[in-house]
Design an enzyme around this catalytic site. Sequence first.
Site, PDB file in Angstrom:
ATOM      1  CD  GLU A   1      13.498  44.371  -1.642  1.00 47.37           C
ATOM      2  OE1 GLU A   1      13.821  45.051  -2.618  1.00 47.37           O
ATOM      3  OE2 GLU A   1      13.003  43.144  -1.198  1.00 47.37           O
TER       4      GLU A   1
ATOM      5  CG  HIS B   1      20.371  41.580   1.561  1.00 45.48           C
ATOM      6  ND1 HIS B   1      20.891  40.661   0.540  1.00 45.48           N
ATOM      7  CD2 HIS B   1      20.184  40.957   2.763  1.00 45.48           C
ATOM      8  CE1 HIS B   1      20.966  39.636   1.034  1.00 45.48           C
ATOM      9  NE2 HIS B   1      20.558  39.711   2.294  1.00 45.48           N
TER      10      HIS B   1
ATOM     11  CG  MET C   1      20.286  39.257  -9.184  1.00 45.97           C
ATOM     12  SD  MET C   1      19.840  39.306  -7.376  1.00 45.97           S
ATOM     13  CE  MET C   1      20.089  37.332  -6.822  1.00 45.97           C
TER      14      MET C   1
ATOM     15  CB  SER D   1       9.784  45.876  -8.994  1.00 42.42           C
ATOM     16  OG  SER D   1      10.492  45.436  -7.911  1.00 42.42           O
ATOM     17  CG  ASN D   2      13.531  47.340  -5.017  1.00 40.81           C
ATOM     18  OD1 ASN D   2      13.315  48.090  -4.211  1.00 40.81           O
ATOM     19  ND2 ASN D   2      13.762  46.026  -5.284  1.00 40.81           N
TER      20      ASN D   2
ATOM     21  NE  ARG E   1      32.985  36.393  -8.879  1.00 39.95           N
ATOM     22  CZ  ARG E   1      31.453  36.190  -9.069  1.00 39.95           C
ATOM     23  NH1 ARG E   1      30.772  37.137  -9.218  1.00 39.95           N
ATOM     24  NH2 ARG E   1      31.110  35.286  -8.900  1.00 39.95           N
TER      25      ARG E   1
HETATM   26  C1  GRF Z   1      14.582  42.677  -4.340  1.00 40.81           C
HETATM   27  O1  GRF Z   1      14.210  41.890  -3.363  1.00 40.81           O
HETATM   28  C2  GRF Z   1      16.080  43.234  -3.880  1.00 40.81           C
HETATM   29  O2  GRF Z   1      16.068  43.402  -2.573  1.00 40.81           O
HETATM   30  C3  GRF Z   1      17.189  42.093  -4.051  1.00 40.81           C
HETATM   31  O3  GRF Z   1      16.644  41.511  -5.543  1.00 40.81           O
HETATM   32  C4  GRF Z   1      15.334  41.802  -5.661  1.00 40.81           C
HETATM   33  C5  GRF Z   1      15.235  42.482  -6.716  1.00 40.81           C
HETATM   34  O4  GRF Z   1      13.889  42.933  -7.205  1.00 40.81           O
HETATM   35  N1  GRF Z   1      18.414  42.385  -4.094  1.00 40.81           N
HETATM   36  P1  GRF Z   1      13.373  43.919  -8.640  1.00 40.81           P
HETATM   37  O5  GRF Z   1      14.308  43.495  -9.657  1.00 40.81           O
HETATM   38  O6  GRF Z   1      13.786  45.051  -8.027  1.00 40.81           O
HETATM   39  O7  GRF Z   1      12.277  43.976  -8.729  1.00 40.81           O
END
Ligand code: GRF
Length: 221
Positions: A181, A116, A97, A20-21, A72
């Site tokens: 965000e 974050h 992640m 979503s970001n 890694r």
């Molecule tokens: C968000 O809360 C971001 O801050 C964190 O993981 C989440 C990702 O959400 N790092 P999306 O995949 O952007 O919806």
Amino acid sequence: MSPPASATRRFVILISGRGSNMRSLVEACAAEGWPAEIAAVIANKADAAGLAWAAERGIPTAVVPHKAYPTRDAFDVALAECIDTFAPDYVLLAGFMRVLTPAFVTRYTGRLVNIHPSLLPAFPGLHTHAQALAIGVQAHGCTVHFVTPVLDHGPIIAQGVVPVLVGDTADDLAERVLGVEHRVYPAVCRWLAEGRVQLADRLVHVEGDAPRLFFAESPHG
Ligand code: GRF
């Protein structure tokens, strides 16, 4: 290496899930006409929902599956090779992640940005909303920062604040934080696109002294 003073900045966005970001960045870039191009969206999982969304919009996508690499370090080398084929000025972590190795982070010093879901330096790592509820903070939020080898500790570019309300669950807080965000990250990326962000001696300066603290639009999100 800093991007040239006048150019269309190229952004590569890394995601692991719904994205979503990433969507908020793509949409704001188009709607606001940033001098920037989303050069690619890359995921470490083929089933990351955000990949399909980006591909439908004609944005180049790629998958570097972390499970295919024995270490890694090996994953990060492959990821960097993939990123570099898109020649980005900035690499934007948006719900990516994976913990990145110092070698990877150093390769993109000053060009690697993360969002974050906490007001850093409080609550680095995972489960930030549960951590916030467990300690009783009354304000929570998100931080957009340059990435350094120390996890969730890099120079802060901007933050978004939301209240913690009586009765909130971790999910309530996550939803409220996500709302802010989606305002903070596009604002920062617009500044990056416009070449207004400087990093000196661990502190960030944004040309024009743009306000770098954002607030929830309503107490509920
Ligand atoms: C968000 O809360 C971001 O801050 C964190 O993981 C989440 C990702 O959400 N790092 P999306 O995949 O952007 O919806």
